[in-house]
Design an enzyme around this catalytic site. Structure first.
Site, short mmCIF file in Angstrom:
data_model
loop_
_atom_site.label_atom_id
_atom_site.label_comp_id
_atom_site.label_asym_id
_atom_site.label_seq_id
_atom_site.Cartn_x
_atom_site.Cartn_y
_atom_site.Cartn_z
N GLU A 1 0.81 -1.22 0.00
CA GLU A 1 0.00 0.00 0.00
C GLU A 1 0.84 1.27 0.00
O GLU A 1 0.41 2.32 -0.47
CB GLU A 1 -0.95 0.00 1.20
CG GLU A 1 -2.09 -1.02 1.11
CD GLU A 1 -1.71 -2.39 1.63
OE1 GLU A 1 -0.50 -2.67 1.80
OE2 GLU A 1 -2.63 -3.20 1.87
N HIS B 1 2.48 -8.60 2.06
CA HIS B 1 1.16 -8.10 1.65
C HIS B 1 0.19 -9.25 1.38
O HIS B 1 0.53 -10.20 0.66
CB HIS B 1 1.30 -7.24 0.40
CG HIS B 1 -0.02 -6.75 -0.13
ND1 HIS B 1 -0.75 -5.77 0.51
CD2 HIS B 1 -0.74 -7.11 -1.22
CE1 HIS B 1 -1.87 -5.56 -0.17
NE2 HIS B 1 -1.89 -6.36 -1.22
N HIS C 1 -4.98 1.30 7.15
CA HIS C 1 -5.72 0.21 7.77
C HIS C 1 -4.78 -0.53 8.70
O HIS C 1 -3.56 -0.33 8.64
CB HIS C 1 -6.28 -0.76 6.71
CG HIS C 1 -5.23 -1.51 5.97
ND1 HIS C 1 -4.52 -0.97 4.92
CD2 HIS C 1 -4.72 -2.75 6.14
CE1 HIS C 1 -3.64 -1.85 4.47
NE2 HIS C 1 -3.74 -2.95 5.19
#
Ligand SMILES: [Zn+2]
Length: 289
Positions: free
Chosen positions: A39, A89, A146
């Protein structure tokens, strides 16, 4: 007796030489652990960029390998003798093995233990590097913020609210290893410096009204290569991040999951769990997040 003494002396000498060699090898070894998320890569702005079903995912996984390779190169330029790259990830199968610098060892695939993004770390490592990182859930002016899953509202240990880079730094600290560098958006750099102190960092982009303004991938690779090299050379300035136990986590979620053994429901969507073991706290987090 004379012969026996000679044999003993020669055995002692051999042992001393072996010990000296082993000690020299230990002194010369420089092991670097690199955890790479997606991200926080330069150019990434939406979830579809980092989701395997996204139209541009193939492009962004190539860019992920590019930033990982820049970190690997920086580490070897600083004298690293061993580099472990943890694909950090989602399902941990984003870095294609053939795209990763052949000098590094790639830890690929989901793991079952509590270390997750830090799987593979142990006390033989000397420095940890975060690349492609993002801020915790609820962070303002952040890109794709997040904490682990979209379900987590907040995760704290002993009153300290933690992003992924925060609890990953605690896992490294558990093994006596400092986090020396982070690359990601402006928000995660500020957030991790707030927790870990003024570590070296590269903010590859910053949020502007939910959009991302940032470096080109090539510029990000150059900055990461140089930054990682400098950070590893200066690693003695950074102390491992440790927190005294016992550890009490408070986990706030949108949708509640079944109670982990020993955890208590302390409010609407809120769970509390205490253990003398940080890894057991992370087991509880992983079960209920
Ligand atoms: Zn991720």
């Amino acid at each position: 007796m004379v012969t026996g003494a000679r044999v003993l002396a020669s055995a002692l000498l051999a042992t001393a030489v072996f010990a000296a060699r082993a000690s020299a090898q230990q002194t010369d070894a420089l092991k670097v652990f690199i955890s790479v998320d997606m991200e926080g890569l330069a150019g990434v702005v939406t979830a579809s960029d980092v989701n395997a079903s996204g139209a541009d995912y193939a492009h962004f996984r190539t860019l992920m390998a590019g930033e990982a390779n820049a970190g690997i190169e920086g580490a070897f330029n600083a004298g690293a003798t061993y580099v472990l790259v943890r694909d950090s990830h989602g399902g941990k199968q984003n870095l294609l093995p053939g795209d990763v610098d052949a000098r590094a060892h790639l830890l690929r695939g989901a793991s079952t233990g509590p270390k997750n993004m830090m799987e593979g770390i142990d006390s033989t490592f000397h420095a940890v590097v975060f690349i492609g990182y993002h801020a915790k859930a609820g962070t303002p002016n952040a890109i794709l913020e997040h904490t682990s899953t979209g379900n987590v509202v907040d995760f704290s240990i002993n009153g300290v609210s933690l992003p992924e880079g925060g609890y990953n730094a605690l896992v490294a600290g558990l093994h006596g290893v400092p986090v020396v560098f982070v690359a990601g958006d402006r928000a995660v750099v500020d957030q991790l410096r707030g927790l870990l102190g003024p570590i070296r960092a590269v903010a590859v982009k910053q949020e502007i009204a939910d959009a991302a303004l940032g470096m080109s991938p090539a510029a990000a690779r150059d900055a990461i290569r140089t930054g990682v090299e400098e950070a590893i050379r200066a690693r003695a300035q950074v102390k491992p991040w440790v927190m005294a136990g016992p550890f009490t986590m408070v986990l706030k979620v949108k949708a509640e999951r079944p109670l982990y053994p020993g955890a208590r429901r302390t409010g609407e969507g809120e769970f509390t769990f205490t253990s003398p073991s940080l890894l057991e706290v992370l087991n509880a987090f992983n079960a209920m997040k």
